[in-house]
Design a protein around this motif. Structure first.
Motif, mmCIF file in Angstrom:
data_model
loop_
_atom_site.group_PDB
_atom_site.id
_atom_site.type_symbol
_atom_site.label_atom_id
_atom_site.label_comp_id
_atom_site.label_asym_id
_atom_site.label_seq_id
_atom_site.Cartn_x
_atom_site.Cartn_y
_atom_site.Cartn_z
ATOM 1 N N ARG A 74 2.615 8.808 0.774
ATOM 2 C CA ARG A 74 3.175 7.867 1.804
ATOM 3 C C ARG A 74 2.718 7.004 2.435
ATOM 4 O O ARG A 74 3.074 5.945 3.159
ATOM 5 N N SER A 75 1.215 7.331 2.921
ATOM 6 C CA SER A 75 0.617 6.524 3.798
ATOM 7 C C SER A 75 -0.553 5.688 3.380
ATOM 8 O O SER A 75 -1.040 4.899 4.081
ATOM 9 N N ILE A 76 -0.917 5.843 1.981
ATOM 10 C CA ILE A 76 -2.079 5.105 1.554
ATOM 11 C C ILE A 76 -1.745 4.426 0.257
ATOM 12 O O ILE A 76 -0.944 4.856 -0.642
ATOM 13 N N GLY A 77 -2.158 2.997 0.385
ATOM 14 C CA GLY A 77 -1.818 2.193 -0.663
ATOM 15 C C GLY A 77 -3.149 1.756 -1.266
ATOM 16 O O GLY A 77 -4.083 1.517 -0.779
ATOM 17 N N GLY B 80 7.028 0.660 1.978
ATOM 18 C CA GLY B 80 7.311 1.797 2.704
ATOM 19 C C GLY B 80 6.702 1.637 4.118
ATOM 20 O O GLY B 80 6.233 0.428 4.294
ATOM 21 N N ASP B 81 6.075 2.859 4.291
ATOM 22 C CA ASP B 81 5.340 2.588 5.743
ATOM 23 C C ASP B 81 3.887 3.070 5.624
ATOM 24 O O ASP B 81 3.436 4.103 6.204
ATOM 25 N N ARG B 82 3.436 2.226 4.727
ATOM 26 C CA ARG B 82 1.856 2.706 4.586
ATOM 27 C C ARG B 82 0.907 2.231 5.572
ATOM 28 O O ARG B 82 1.111 1.387 6.373
ATOM 29 N N ARG B 83 0.070 3.035 5.978
ATOM 30 C CA ARG B 83 -0.810 2.764 7.115
ATOM 31 C C ARG B 83 -2.311 2.283 6.526
ATOM 32 O O ARG B 83 -2.962 1.490 7.423
ATOM 33 N N LEU B 84 -2.621 2.563 5.473
ATOM 34 C CA LEU B 84 -4.002 2.301 5.033
ATOM 35 C C LEU B 84 -4.043 1.639 3.578
ATOM 36 O O LEU B 84 -3.357 2.455 2.829
ATOM 37 N N LEU B 85 -4.640 0.819 3.432
ATOM 38 C CA LEU B 85 -4.588 -0.160 2.310
ATOM 39 C C LEU B 85 -6.038 -0.092 1.861
ATOM 40 O O LEU B 85 -7.077 -0.437 2.428
ATOM 41 N N GLY C 289 -0.316 -4.458 11.136
ATOM 42 C CA GLY C 289 -0.544 -3.337 11.471
ATOM 43 C C GLY C 289 -1.157 -2.241 10.305
ATOM 44 O O GLY C 289 -1.454 -1.058 11.044
ATOM 45 N N VAL C 290 -1.348 -2.512 9.091
ATOM 46 C CA VAL C 290 -1.962 -1.828 8.346
ATOM 47 C C VAL C 290 -3.346 -1.843 8.625
ATOM 48 O O VAL C 290 -3.777 -2.847 8.764
ATOM 49 N N ALA C 291 -4.177 -0.765 8.102
ATOM 50 C CA ALA C 291 -5.782 -0.652 8.381
ATOM 51 C C ALA C 291 -6.185 -1.105 6.698
ATOM 52 O O ALA C 291 -5.628 -0.387 5.905
ATOM 53 N N GLY C 292 -7.072 -1.980 6.736
ATOM 54 C CA GLY C 292 -7.597 -2.170 5.217
ATOM 55 C C GLY C 292 -8.803 -2.170 5.017
ATOM 56 O O GLY C 292 -9.842 -2.319 5.732
ATOM 57 N N VAL C 293 -9.508 -1.548 3.731
ATOM 58 C CA VAL C 293 -10.816 -1.468 3.336
ATOM 59 C C VAL C 293 -10.765 -2.037 2.179
ATOM 60 O O VAL C 293 -10.087 -1.664 1.184
ATOM 61 N N VAL C 294 -11.590 -3.166 1.845
ATOM 62 C CA VAL C 294 -11.791 -3.807 0.552
ATOM 63 C C VAL C 294 -13.173 -3.817 0.181
ATOM 64 O O VAL C 294 -14.025 -4.134 0.951
#
Ligand code: ADP
Length: 240
Positions: free
Chosen positions: A85-88, A160-165, A193-198
């Motif tokens: 649900r929360s992580i993409g 959806g409502d992902r918070r972390l990418l 509003g998503v937090a991303g780590v690449v």
């Protein structure tokens, strides 16, 4: 709000003479809306950091918090739900399923989470629209250009409502124009509003991030914030 926090995270693979310290006491905090790039030589622990942040592996020591929740305190089921649900995730080769249309690919994580097909497809279409692909929803991956396939993969990661990418070299197989496009899209997702780590090996692409974290031998050796990225060239020179 802190979307992702790593507190003193270490990861050791193997035992005895074959022991590998992939991460050593890594502290990292990523707020909602932030895009953080992770750079470092091959074998420095970048992928390990991403898999641990995504709760796909446990750290040997330390704590990972996603949306303020300590992963170690969650049951297996709760962690699986958090991942769904929360992580993409955006993978290097995008991993689109060839037998599903663009919108079906994007809606798949929601359907796997038990959301009715119609509702999932509506959310899938909304995510495709955000990425400028509303007309391509009914096409199959082999009917899309490389750039369009990337955007479908990013839509699937933010649906959806992902918070972390989390993205591992999402531009690895791309030319520089498409690589920049991926970073721009990730940045736009973070602005919402998503937090991303690449993870990337390309300094030019990393400069799209708000912050660059450098790893060496499993340690964070440097963090730059904010980098002088392409967008900074359009702004007045900041006073140092
Ligand atoms: P990077 O992504 O920066 O190339 P990795 O996180 O893949 O680095 O790897 C860091 C170190 O951990 C390397 O020495 C690698 O060989 C080792 N490693 C990674 N995954 C495993 C694993 N599943 N088992 C054993 N060693 C591993």
């Amino acid at each position: 709000m802190t979307a992702l926090e790593l507190r003193g995270v270490s990861k050791v693979y193997g035992e005895g003479p074959t022991e590998v310290h992939a991460l050593r006491e890594v502290n990292l905090s990523v707020d909602a809306g932030d895009l953080v790039a992770v750079m470092g030589p091959s074998g420095s622990g970048k992928s390990t950091l991403l898999t641990i942040a995504g709760s796909l592996e446990d750290p040997t020591a330390g704590e990972v918090l996603v949306g303020g929740l300590a992963l170690s305190g969650l049951s297996r089921n709760d962690r699986a739900r958090l991942r769904r649900r929360s992580i993409g995730y955006v993978f290097q080769d995008f991993n689109l399923l060839a037998g599903l249309t663009a919108v079906e690919n994007v809606a798949l994580p929601l359907e796997l989470d038990g959301i009715a097909a119609k509702k999932a497809q509506a959310s899938g279409l909304a995510a495709l629209e955000q990425l400028g692909l509303s007309d391509q929803g009914s096409r199959f991956p082999d009917q899309l250009s490389g750039g369009e396939r990337q955007r479908v993969a990013i839509a699937r990661a933010v649906v959806g409502d992902r918070r972390l990418l989390l993205a591992d070299e999402p531009s690895g197989a791309l030319d520089s124009v498409n690589g920049e496009a991926v970073m721009r899209l990730m940045r736009a997702a973070c602005r919402r509003g998503v937090a991303g780590v690449v993870v990337t090996h390309d300094a030019q692409l990393a400069s799209w991030a708000d912050r660059v974290v450098f790893l060496r031998d499993g340690r964070v050796v440097d963090q730059t914030s904010p980098p002088l990225g392409p967008e900074s060239l359009l702004q007045p020179t900041p006073s140092q």
